[in-house]
Design an enzyme around this catalytic site. Structure first.
Site, mmCIF file in Angstrom:
data_model
loop_
_atom_site.group_PDB
_atom_site.id
_atom_site.type_symbol
_atom_site.label_atom_id
_atom_site.label_comp_id
_atom_site.label_asym_id
_atom_site.label_seq_id
_atom_site.Cartn_x
_atom_site.Cartn_y
_atom_site.Cartn_z
ATOM 1 N N ASP A 203 42.692 46.922 35.501
ATOM 2 C CA ASP A 203 43.532 47.264 34.364
ATOM 3 C C ASP A 203 43.228 48.679 33.871
ATOM 4 O OD1 ASP A 203 45.322 46.979 32.279
ATOM 5 O OD2 ASP A 203 43.821 46.076 30.953
ATOM 6 N N TYR A 492 38.770 36.490 25.257
ATOM 7 C CA TYR A 492 39.865 37.034 24.445
ATOM 8 C C TYR A 492 40.597 35.951 23.658
ATOM 9 C CZ TYR A 492 39.293 41.574 26.718
ATOM 10 O OH TYR A 492 38.801 42.784 27.151
#
Ligand SMILES: *[C@@H]1O[C@H](CO)[C@@H](O)[C@H](O)[C@H]1NC(C)=O
Ligand SMILES: *[C@@H]1O[C@H](CO)[C@@H](O)[C@H](O)[C@H]1NC(C)=O
Ligand SMILES: *[C@@H]1O[C@H](CO)[C@@H](O)[C@H](O)[C@H]1NC(C)=O
Ligand SMILES: *[C@@H]1O[C@H](CO)[C@@H](O)[C@H](O)[C@H]1NC(C)=O
Ligand SMILES: *[C@@H]1O[C@H](CO)[C@@H](O)[C@H](O)[C@H]1NC(C)=O
Ligand SMILES: *[C@@H]1O[C@H](CO)[C@@H](O)[C@H](O)[C@H]1NC(C)=O
Length: 634
Positions: A203, A492
């Site tokens: 990412d 997360y």
């Protein structure tokens, strides 16, 4: 009971390996910087090996019609005006011409690259001198026999940023084959033939080129090749020096200087050990001063002439682990940290001393005391700054999102881990080695792969613990976490899991981390949590991507961290991310990843103040309790 590193034992803690010392300028050593504008030619994307086949290295690239210039150090991707250059996959060529002065004829010349992503073929005066695989790490080659003095020399570098098992320890390479169908005699294909994506399984943007400085390093014919210095909190130290050519009655003199420039140790041996009374220890910020010493190695000829000198900065400090905590100099250390990126507008991943300085100043302003070099080794200049500023770092290999575990990739991974440890071994600020980020280690085959990495790191360096950062796996399906000295986990809640459910975060994070801890009974660090936010996007009550949402999510996660700290479950926390950074294009990224508490231009978002308040309130933790005293040595 404490296991103290004894001075005799210290000698066992480092296996000497071939090294690449940082570049130094002093009374003997010098270098010519080859930074600046290089001639630049791009090959068509993913188009065989055009330049090598046509022997471009024997041409003058600046004469090509499509030649331009490219600054070094910098990524090339964002400096053009076309998506072809930005998204280029395959070969690009760099060329620089330089007159080497007659006066330097007595030196050995090494051509040194601090980082080229990912595969480089290097030519000097049209002759191939070396190839190198693996970005983010330095390599050098003795080019003395290829150089001509007093006239122009041509340095050519072919750089290939193709992501493959051969260039980077990685998970997935997103090649796409054009699938065709024969419809009523017509062959129809969804994609152009040979189409592929090669964005990597990570990412962040695949920045490429000559990313860090290039130098022509000038060394005497007998020179200091490697220095290892291990020094612990008791004042014990051990050092070892490798000399390229220790004959002709050469003598080595070793001295240690304290911060007042006083000699506190002297010896005439290439290796030795000693014990310093009242050694001033290296402490991370908030726990004390980051005291540094200098080991000076001098190579003398039999008649007392200085042949070579190298001064290595080091510190006295010990990293150790209990079942729940990381200790530095036997005191509990709690990491208040960051995941980061070497990333900025225009220069991309290219070394930028302006950005480095601002980032480390902001990290201090935030009350931080540590970070992880997500997701690759950072610049050498930065490692020296970490030592000086007292910022503890976990240094990570460029292995992100490993999915398959083939032997060839394992070998490359081992090589890069070895080179990384070799480069950073003498930095007191380096407190641990991270083997990978978010590997998919659910299959048994991942176990041998990771065992080989742990054994490699332990085999070279027994003074620092080894970890892996887990994301896709859980406490009950990971096949490798028990091999680590301590465990890092990315979570997360409130973002990728249970978006919008602020009030669930505390319990979810608490539950998840507690299970890891109870399963593995090792120190645990949360290395990523967070949410995206766009500067100036405000919503009350909060909505995802608003500054309020990011700030509240961080606050809610901190409630869990407080409970976990109280229960002796975690030994540190790191926000994802320090600043916004560029990524490839996907539906979940709007001009990059916005999980920074700072924008990409390093302006503070609301979340920065939330985090800063927390870090500053926890910053002076010199009296943290020691939860248990059973120590683990690796
Ligand atoms: C640049 O020029 C060379 C030499 O003519 C050519 O082979 C190459 O394809 C050109 N690059 C691009 C991107 O077209
Ligand atoms: C370099 O790039 C080309 C595509 O342009 C590819 O075919 C080749 O395999 C690459 N070589 C290496 C060593 O990565
Ligand atoms: C496609 O199919 C037709 C029959 O419908 C056949 O004659 C032709 O050879 C096929 N073409 C290819 C490339 O397979
Ligand atoms: C080291 O060698 C130098 C001469 O090369 C000598 O003057 C000095 O006394 C020696 N020092 C020690 C500690 O042996
Ligand atoms: C967070 O969760 C833990 C574990 O359930 C609990 O002990 C703690 O009181 C909670 N904190 C707050 C502020 O609700
Ligand atoms: C930390 O402690 C030092 C010395 O007591 C003090 O000067 C400093 O202001 C404290 N910093 C914070 C953030 O509390």
């Amino acid at each position: 009971m404490f296991l103290i590193f004894g001075s005799i034992l210290l000698a066992l803690y480092f296996e000497p390996i071939l090294s690449i010392l940082a570049v130094q300028k002093n009374e003997i050593r010098t270098y010519e910087s080859l930074d600046g504008l290089w001639t630049f030619v791009r090959e068509p994307t993913n188009y065989g090996d055009l330049g090598i086949t046509n022997e471009w290295y024997s041409n003058d690239l600046s004469k090509f019609d499509n030649a331009t210039v490219m600054p070094v150090p910098s990524a090339y991707n964002d400096l053009g005006t076309s998506s072809e250059l930005r998204d280029h996959i395959g070969w690009v060529w760099y060329e620089k011409k330089e007159i080497i002065p007659f006066r330097d004829q007595q030196f050995r010349h090494f051509l040194r690259f601090a980082s080229v992503n990912y595969f480089a073929v290097v030519y000097v005066n049209s002759q191939k001198v070396t190839t190198h695989v693996g970005g983010h790490l330095p390599f050098e080659v003795d080019v003395s026999q290829y150089l001509k003095f007093g006239i122009e020399n041509k340095f050519t570098v072919a750089v290939n940023n193709t992501l493959s098992w051969a260039t980077i320890p990685q998970g997935d390479f997103n090649y796409q084959k054009a699938s065709s169908r024969n419809i009523s005699g017509r062959m129809l294909s969804r994609l152009p033939s040979g189409a592929f994506k090669d964005v990597g399984n990570f990412d962040f943007f695949n920045y490429a080129g000559i990313l860090r400085s290039v130098q022509l390093v000038k060394l005497p014919s007998s020179y200091i090749e490697n220095i290892i210095i291990v020094a612990d909190h008791t004042g014990s130290f051990y050092y070892e020096t490798a000399i390229s050519d220790l004959n002709n009655g050469l003598v080595v003199e070793s001295k240690i200087f304290d911060d007042n420039n006083l000699v506190v140790f002297k010896s005439n041996s290439t290796k030795g050990e000693g014990q310093l009374e009242n050694a001033k220890l290296w402490w991370p910020r908030g726990m004390g001063k980051p005291n540094l010493y200098i080991l000076e190695i001098t190579l003398l000829s039999s008649d007392g002439q200085v042949v070579d000198v190298y001064r290595e900065t080091f510190g006295f400090r010990t990293v150790s682990l209990t079942e729940s905590q990381m200790l530095i100099n036997q005191k509990p250390f709690y990491c208040l940290g960051f995941g980061m990126h070497e990333d900025f507008e225009l220069s991309g991943r290219g070394f930028n001393q302006v950005v480095m300085t601002k980032d480390l100043n902001l990290l201090e302003w935030m009350g931080g005391n540590c970070y992880r070099t997500t997701h690759y080794p950072y610049a050498e200049e930065r490692m020296a700054e970490n030592d000086r500023r007292g910022i503890a770092v976990i240094v990570e290999t460029p292995a992100v999102g490993l999915k398959g575990f083939p032997k060839a990739n394992n070998n490359l991974h081992i090589k890069m881990l070895t080179d990384m440890i070799d480069r950073d071994k003498n930095h007191p600020s380096v407190i641990a080695w991270s083997l990978a980020n978010e590997p998919v280690t659910k299959k048994k085959e991942s176990r041998n792969y990771f065992r080989s990495l742990v054994e490699t790191a332990h085999g070279i360096d027994r003074t620092r613990p080894v970890t892996t950062v887990y994301g896709p796996t859980n406490f009950d399906d990971d096949q490798t976490a028990d091999l680590m000295d301590f465990i890092c986990v990315n979570r997360y809640y409130g973002w990728y899991i249970d978006m919008g459910q602020m009030e669930w975060i505390n319990q979810s994070v608490y539950w998840d981390l507690s299970l890891w801890k109870e399963t593995f009974k090792k120190p645990l660090m949360v290395t990523e949590y967070g949410a995206d936010s766009i500067l100036g996007l405000n919503q009350e009550p909060s909505v995802d991507f608003s500054e309020q949402y990011q700030s509240e999510l961080i606050h809610q996660t901190h409630l869990a961290f407080d409970a976990l700290r109280k229960d002796h479950t975690i030994t540190g926390e790191m926000i994802w991310n320090f600043a916004d950074f560029m990524t490839g294009m996907t539906t979940t990224r709007a001009v990059g990843n916005h999980k920074g508490v700072f924008t990409r231009t390093r302006q503070a978002k609301m979340a920065a103040y939330t985090l800063r308040n927390r870090y500053l309130s926890l910053f002076n933790q010199t009296d943290l309790p020691l939860w248990d005293t059973k120590k683990q040595l690796y």
